[in-house]
Design a protein around this motif. Structure first.
Motif, PDB file in Angstrom:
ATOM      1  N   ALA A 260      29.286 -32.763 -39.880  1.00 44.87           N
ATOM      2  CA  ALA A 260      30.337 -32.762 -40.944  1.00 44.87           C
ATOM      3  C   ALA A 260      30.567 -33.965 -41.701  1.00 44.87           C
ATOM      4  O   ALA A 260      30.787 -33.775 -42.854  1.00 44.87           O
ATOM      5  N   MET A 261      30.088 -35.145 -41.249  1.00 44.75           N
ATOM      6  CA  MET A 261      29.914 -36.246 -41.970  1.00 44.75           C
ATOM      7  C   MET A 261      29.063 -36.256 -43.252  1.00 44.75           C
ATOM      8  O   MET A 261      29.475 -36.439 -44.371  1.00 44.75           O
ATOM      9  N   ILE A 262      27.971 -35.461 -43.045  1.00 48.47           N
ATOM     10  CA  ILE A 262      26.911 -35.204 -44.118  1.00 48.47           C
ATOM     11  C   ILE A 262      27.734 -34.431 -45.003  1.00 48.47           C
ATOM     12  O   ILE A 262      27.467 -34.588 -46.357  1.00 48.47           O
ATOM     13  N   ARG A 263      28.521 -33.204 -44.353  1.00 45.66           N
ATOM     14  CA  ARG A 263      28.801 -32.053 -45.486  1.00 45.66           C
ATOM     15  C   ARG A 263      29.928 -32.771 -46.140  1.00 45.66           C
ATOM     16  O   ARG A 263      30.231 -32.493 -47.494  1.00 45.66           O
ATOM     17  N   ASP A 264      30.611 -33.766 -45.461  1.00 43.44           N
ATOM     18  CA  ASP A 264      31.921 -34.188 -46.419  1.00 43.44           C
ATOM     19  C   ASP A 264      31.488 -35.196 -47.408  1.00 43.44           C
ATOM     20  O   ASP A 264      32.340 -35.515 -48.293  1.00 43.44           O
ATOM     21  N   ALA A 265      30.297 -35.554 -47.261  1.00 42.26           N
ATOM     22  CA  ALA A 265      29.901 -36.873 -48.331  1.00 42.26           C
ATOM     23  C   ALA A 265      29.447 -35.865 -49.633  1.00 42.26           C
ATOM     24  O   ALA A 265      28.931 -36.472 -50.681  1.00 42.26           O
ATOM     25  N   ARG A 266      29.393 -34.790 -49.541  1.00 42.89           N
ATOM     26  CA  ARG A 266      28.752 -33.891 -50.672  1.00 42.89           C
ATOM     27  C   ARG A 266      29.866 -33.810 -51.603  1.00 42.89           C
ATOM     28  O   ARG A 266      30.975 -33.644 -51.794  1.00 42.89           O
ATOM     29  N   GLN A 267      29.211 -33.974 -53.172  1.00 39.15           N
ATOM     30  CA  GLN A 267      30.345 -34.129 -54.280  1.00 39.15           C
ATOM     31  C   GLN A 267      30.731 -32.929 -54.712  1.00 39.15           C
ATOM     32  O   GLN A 267      29.847 -31.751 -54.396  1.00 39.15           O
TER      33      GLN A 267
END
Length: 310
Positions: A260-267
């Protein structure tokens, strides 16, 4: 999505073949043709040109010859870092075996630590991990290093490069780097009963911590777990860890928060931003500066999410 894909494909062969294989699922002959260009074009060709007649880069094993520790950051130009880059970029190992790289390093390359023979490894588990992976890739005899990891695994299941200084608690950084080397060894040779068991214990060390938390507080071990830097080098992040588990084919529900942290970092444009390159001398830069969209990080994050969601 099409614009994002075209942006990723407009890149060095070292990155482009991975986009073709992992995101576009291009026919094998297509991405293999691009991968072969690593030896003759772009980053790969430039780095190959820096190899010395002695088989080394910058005249040293882990540090360049003459390094006195006074410059900013860790130099990334010496032999171990250069071999690791070429391996990760997908260079055909035959290019280096034709140059007798294994034999030259066996004959003349010694670790800065006590002058130990190159392919025998040394005492730092991160250095030994890269040497194990590079040795397997090039066909060197590195079985002794594989066994070293079994002997030096800590009670909590991980590893710590500071064990020489008396540390008995594992490090996220050291554990991930150790696991990467063991995985390359296992995928190439099958490993041994002992090395496979050691890798599984190391996996559990990270998984029971959800890839980023302290067991004692259930809080993140540091802000750095969510700071994505390219190249990864030695640094830990949940993206770097997720890439390892993707390569290992291990999908575990305890990874969900990290994903989820990786997904949330998507611009909003579908890219991931560079948090900042690790400081230190390089032969040349392969990625953008801090705050800019990174093709390497975007590729990495996209294929992790693609794998996780599949």
């Amino acid at each position: 999505m099409r614009e994002l894909t075209e942006w990723l494909l407009d890149s060095d062969p070292a990155l482009r073949w991975q986009v073709q294989r992992d995101l576009l699922h291009a026919p094998r002959e297509v991405w293999q043709e691009t991968r072969a260009l690593v030896a003759t074009e772009g980053f790969g060709a430039r780095l190959l040109d820096e190899q010395g007649a002695d088989g080394m880069w910058a005249g040293g094993a882990f540090f360049p010859k003459g390094f006195d520790g006074k410059e900013e950051g860790q130099p990334w130009t010496a032999t171990t870092w250069s071999l690791s880059s070429l391996r990760e970029w997908g260079l055909d190992p035959k290019v280096l075996t034709d140059r007798r790289t294994v034999e030259l390093l066996e004959a003349g390359c010694r670790w800065e630590y006590e002058g130990l023979p190159y392919w025998g490894g040394e005492v730092d588990c991160c250095i030994n991990s890269w040497t194990l992976a590079n040795g397997v890739w090039l066909g060197a005899d590195v079985e002794g290093i594989a066994g070293w990891f079994v002997e030096h695994q800590l009670e909590d299941g991980g590893w710590n490069c500071e064990w020489v200084e008396g540390s008995t608690r594992s490090s996220f950084h050291s554990t991930l780097n150790s696991l990467k080397g063991l995985l390359v060894h296992e995928q190439a040779t099958g490993g041994t009963k002992e090395t496979r068991a050691a890798r599984r214990r190391g996996d559990e060390y990270l998984l029971e911590r959800h890839l980023f938390k302290r067991l004692s507080t259930n809080k993140p071990v540091g802000e750095w777990v969510g700071e994505f830097r390219s190249p990864f080098r030695w640094g830990y992040s949940v993206l770097n860890a997720a890439e390892y588990f993707r390569q290992a084919g291990t999908r575990d529900p305890r990874m969900a928060e990290a994903i989820a942290m990786i997904r949330d970092a998507r611009q909003s444009d579908g890219t991931w931003l560079q948090a900042g390159r690790h400081p230190g001398r390089v032969w040349f830069e392969i990625d953008v500066g801090a705050g800019e969209p990174s093709k390497w990080l975007t590729l990495s994050a996209m294929r992790v999410l693609k794998w996780w969601d599949s």
